[in-house]
Every structure is written in C-alpha cells, then in structure tokens.
Design a protein around this motif. Structure first.
Motif, mmCIF file in Angstrom:
data_model
loop_
_atom_site.group_PDB
_atom_site.id
_atom_site.type_symbol
_atom_site.label_atom_id
_atom_site.label_comp_id
_atom_site.label_asym_id
_atom_site.label_seq_id
_atom_site.Cartn_x
_atom_site.Cartn_y
_atom_site.Cartn_z
ATOM 1 N N ILE A 284 0.848 -1.197 0.000
ATOM 2 C CA ILE A 284 0.000 0.000 0.000
ATOM 3 C C ILE A 284 0.879 1.240 0.000
ATOM 4 O O ILE A 284 1.855 1.321 0.752
ATOM 5 C CB ILE A 284 -0.940 0.020 1.221
ATOM 6 C CG1 ILE A 284 -1.944 -1.142 1.146
ATOM 7 C CG2 ILE A 284 -1.693 1.349 1.295
ATOM 8 C CD1 ILE A 284 -2.858 -1.224 2.348
ATOM 9 N N VAL A 285 0.528 2.193 -0.863
ATOM 10 C CA VAL A 285 1.149 3.519 -0.867
ATOM 11 C C VAL A 285 0.032 4.534 -0.686
ATOM 12 O O VAL A 285 -0.939 4.542 -1.448
ATOM 13 C CB VAL A 285 1.892 3.806 -2.188
ATOM 14 C CG1 VAL A 285 2.450 5.237 -2.176
ATOM 15 C CG2 VAL A 285 3.021 2.813 -2.405
ATOM 16 N N TRP A 286 0.172 5.403 0.323
ATOM 17 C CA TRP A 286 -0.837 6.421 0.578
ATOM 18 C C TRP A 286 -0.163 7.792 0.566
ATOM 19 O O TRP A 286 0.683 8.088 1.393
ATOM 20 C CB TRP A 286 -1.517 6.185 1.923
ATOM 21 C CG TRP A 286 -2.741 7.038 2.129
ATOM 22 C CD1 TRP A 286 -2.777 8.326 2.577
ATOM 23 C CD2 TRP A 286 -4.089 6.655 1.884
ATOM 24 N NE1 TRP A 286 -4.073 8.784 2.630
ATOM 25 C CE2 TRP A 286 -4.905 7.780 2.207
ATOM 26 C CE3 TRP A 286 -4.701 5.494 1.425
ATOM 27 C CZ2 TRP A 286 -6.290 7.748 2.086
ATOM 28 C CZ3 TRP A 286 -6.078 5.469 1.306
ATOM 29 C CH2 TRP A 286 -6.861 6.577 1.629
ATOM 30 N N PHE A 287 -0.532 8.618 -0.404
ATOM 31 C CA PHE A 287 -0.032 9.989 -0.474
ATOM 32 C C PHE A 287 -1.077 10.923 0.130
ATOM 33 O O PHE A 287 -2.206 10.994 -0.382
ATOM 34 C CB PHE A 287 0.225 10.399 -1.925
ATOM 35 C CG PHE A 287 1.371 9.692 -2.587
ATOM 36 C CD1 PHE A 287 2.680 9.989 -2.249
ATOM 37 C CD2 PHE A 287 1.143 8.731 -3.566
ATOM 38 C CE1 PHE A 287 3.743 9.338 -2.861
ATOM 39 C CE2 PHE A 287 2.192 8.087 -4.186
ATOM 40 C CZ PHE A 287 3.495 8.382 -3.828
ATOM 41 N N PRO A 288 -0.759 11.664 1.177
ATOM 42 C CA PRO A 288 -1.733 12.590 1.753
ATOM 43 C C PRO A 288 -1.985 13.809 0.869
ATOM 44 O O PRO A 288 -2.948 14.540 1.089
ATOM 45 C CB PRO A 288 -1.098 12.995 3.081
ATOM 46 C CG PRO A 288 0.372 12.809 2.869
ATOM 47 C CD PRO A 288 0.496 11.632 1.942
ATOM 48 N N GLY A 289 -1.138 14.031 -0.138
ATOM 49 C CA GLY A 289 -1.278 15.186 -1.021
ATOM 50 C C GLY A 289 -1.869 14.824 -2.367
ATOM 51 O O GLY A 289 -1.909 13.656 -2.773
ATOM 52 N N ASP A 290 -2.334 15.847 -3.085
ATOM 53 C CA ASP A 290 -2.894 15.638 -4.431
ATOM 54 C C ASP A 290 -1.756 15.701 -5.453
ATOM 55 O O ASP A 290 -1.692 16.597 -6.289
ATOM 56 C CB ASP A 290 -3.987 16.667 -4.737
ATOM 57 C CG ASP A 290 -3.517 18.111 -4.627
ATOM 58 O OD1 ASP A 290 -2.430 18.359 -4.052
ATOM 59 O OD2 ASP A 290 -4.219 19.004 -5.130
ATOM 60 N N ILE A 291 -0.876 14.712 -5.395
ATOM 61 C CA ILE A 291 0.339 14.778 -6.211
ATOM 62 C C ILE A 291 0.047 14.637 -7.699
ATOM 63 O O ILE A 291 0.774 15.191 -8.525
ATOM 64 C CB ILE A 291 1.394 13.756 -5.763
ATOM 65 C CG1 ILE A 291 0.928 12.329 -5.993
ATOM 66 C CG2 ILE A 291 1.761 13.959 -4.303
ATOM 67 C CD1 ILE A 291 2.046 11.326 -5.816
ATOM 68 N N GLU A 292 -1.013 13.906 -8.068
ATOM 69 C CA GLU A 292 -1.340 13.789 -9.494
ATOM 70 C C GLU A 292 -1.756 15.143 -10.058
ATOM 71 O O GLU A 292 -1.268 15.565 -11.118
ATOM 72 C CB GLU A 292 -2.461 12.769 -9.722
ATOM 73 C CG GLU A 292 -2.203 11.397 -9.138
ATOM 74 C CD GLU A 292 -2.775 11.239 -7.743
ATOM 75 O OE1 GLU A 292 -2.797 10.111 -7.247
ATOM 76 O OE2 GLU A 292 -3.194 12.253 -7.141
ATOM 77 N N ARG A 293 -2.642 15.825 -9.349
ATOM 78 C CA ARG A 293 -3.094 17.142 -9.801
ATOM 79 C C ARG A 293 -1.929 18.123 -9.836
ATOM 80 O O ARG A 293 -1.785 18.905 -10.792
ATOM 81 C CB ARG A 293 -4.193 17.674 -8.882
ATOM 82 C CG ARG A 293 -4.593 19.117 -9.183
ATOM 83 C CD ARG A 293 -5.464 19.714 -8.094
ATOM 84 N NE ARG A 293 -5.619 21.144 -8.293
ATOM 85 C CZ ARG A 293 -4.754 22.054 -7.879
ATOM 86 N NH1 ARG A 293 -3.644 21.672 -7.243
ATOM 87 N NH2 ARG A 293 -4.965 23.337 -8.086
#
Length: 310
Positions: free
Chosen positions: A179-188
């Motif tokens: 599992i990888v969880w990014f708290p930020g909207d890195i795609e946007r």
C-alpha cells in the motif's frame, strides 16, 4: 495495473508506458478485482462503506493499493467522514482538515531510502503537492512534510519548519499486498506544474505496489499508449502514437512519426512463436524467444501499429 478514471493519472501512466485497465466503481467485488496486481485510486474522495469493505477484501486477498489526498474521506452522498474511510487498512489517521497552500506546495524531506525514492539519491528534499490532508505521525516514515512557504520575494523564500514528523507518504506491506498512501494531491500538482520529481515519484510508486510485474515493456522515444491481449490464434500488441503538440486537447490533428520501439513480452510456459507480423506496415518482424521472453522491434511508429504474434 488498474486505475479509477482520472485523466491526470492516465497521463502519468502513458508517460511510464504502463499497460493498464479501468474498472467501474460498481464492480469492486473480488471476482472482478482479483485479476489485477494493483489498484490505483487518485483522489477518489467518494467511497461508500460497501466499497471500502470491498477494497479491504481485495487487499486481504493479496492485492495492492495506491491512493492519494482525500480518497475515502466522503461517503457516496458526499457526507464527510470523521476519519478516512480506509484509515484502518492503511494504518493512518488524519490530523486535521485538508490544507491548501495557495500554490506554494509543501516539500517532502527524505528520511530514509526506499524503492519509491529511486533516483533521488543526491537530495534530501523533493517536491510535494499543493494540497494535503495532514496525517498523524507514523512509525518509520520514509518522507516527511516540510510545510509550504512563499517563493517570492526571494528574501522570504525559506521554510519556517525544516523538519516535521508529519508523513509525506505512508507505506505498508503485508505478504503480497503493498500500500502507498499519499496525503497530497500529487497527481493534480504534477498536471499543473509538470514537475518531473512528482512524475518519477508516481512511476516509482506504481512499480512498487505492482511488484513491477509487467507482462509487457515497450522502450523507445515518444508518448505511446500500450495495449496487449490474448487472441484466439496468439497474442496482439497494439501501440498508439500520441506524440503531438496537442495530445491532450481532446482531438488529434496529426501525429509525429516515432523511431524504433523495442517490445519485450513475457509469455506463458509452453507458448511457442512462429511469426510476428506488423499489420499496419504489412511487414514481418524478426524476433527472439528465450526462456519464454519474446523480444522484437517495431522499426517505426506513425499513427499506430499492431503486432500479431502467432
């Protein structure tokens, strides 16, 4: 690799030449998902309790997951949850409401090396996202948040906090499940800024959650979409050339021809290959098959090419 539909992640997948598929939000039963090695959830904010439980079942069965920002923070009626819906699955807990930075993205401080940080060896800071959901500290975070700060005027362009215990990414591994969880909207943020650090981070994360178990790899210049499927007589590899200045305007006026594309395809045990025929150009391609790994080259790619493998 499987992704819920967001065009900005779609672009990142194209740049990485991943072969991927789409799944409908109403088809999250294990019987639909178990054929996929990883599920990507780019800020899928609205998930019902039932959908959250289906994702838990998928992970318990060995599936992997990558998610970002407000994923599962709201139910199907856009009612905010007190806690992230998948918090128990990931081992996270939010420390507050979503934080915006008015364009001044936070940075991520590298705390220790990991596969998702491949290529960042000579720096301790990498780019973060413009928005995030603050998380409570977790044990062994590989990167932590450095809060955003003004970039101009230059005299004020320095962080007020150089190190925190707030995770910039949360990783979890259990058996075959990752599992990888990014708290930020890195795609946007990547889409808005074009920052190559974020693209590399996304590609590294996708490779890690999927164990880099790619059946097909296509190497060469240009922006190309890759499809691969089994047919009655054999296999087919379909390449679409998106290399054009207006690739993401909704229409394609013309395509810039590309040079050689080197294809590597992992075939099941016992499969033999007699010929590789390029249907668009009407040519046959020389190939090599060793230990069930098929390799051949498509000499050039105009608008598309289909390699029929029999």
């Amino acid at each position: 690799v499987q992704t819920c539909a967001l065009p900005i992640l779609y672009h990142a997948l194209l740049e990485g030449r991943f072969a991927f598929d789409f799944v409908h939000e109403d088809r999250l039963e294990l019987e639909w998902l178990q054929k996929y090695r990883a599920l990507l959830l780019p800020n899928v904010a609205m998930l019902s309790d039932k959908q959250c439980e289906q994702l838990r079942a998928y992970v318990r069965a060995g599936g992997s997951l990558m998610a970002s920002f407000e994923t599962s923070l709201y139910d199907e009626n856009l009612k905010p949850r007190e806690e992230i819906g998948l918090a128990d699955l990931v081992g996270v807990s939010k420390a507050g409401a979503a934080v915006g930075t008015d364009g001044n993205a936070y940075s991520a401080r590298i705390e220790k090396q990991h596969a998702i940080l491949e290529g960042f060896r000579y720096t301790t800071w990498i780019a973060g996202a413009q928005n995030r959901v603050p998380l409570k500290p977790v044990e062994g975070a590989v990167a932590t948040v450095v809060p955003g700060f003004v970039r101009y005027p230059p005299e004020l362009a320095y962080p007020t906090e150089r190190q925190t215990d707030e995770p910039a990414v949360v990783l979890r591994e259990s058996g075959k499940s990752r599992i990888v969880w990014f708290p930020g909207d890195i795609e946007r943020t990547y889409w808005m800024t074009g920052h190559s650090d974020l693209l590399r981070l996304l590609h590294n994360a996708i490779r890690w959650v999927s164990h880099d178990e790619r059946v097909i790899q296509v190497e060469g210049a240009g922006l190309v979409e890759v499809f691969c499927w089994e047919t009655s007589p054999g296999y087919a590899v379909h390449l679409l050339n998106y290399n054009t200045p207006n690739a993401f305007h909704g229409w394609l006026q013309s395509a810039s021809p590309l040079g050689p594309q080197r294809v590597t395809l992992n075939l099941p045990v016992g499969v033999r290959v007699k010929t590789v025929e390029l249907l668009r150009s009407g040519q046959k391609s020389a190939f090599a098959l060793r230990n069930q790994v098929l390799q051949f080259t498509i000499p050039s790619l105009e608008d598309y090419e289909v390699a029929a493998i029999t």
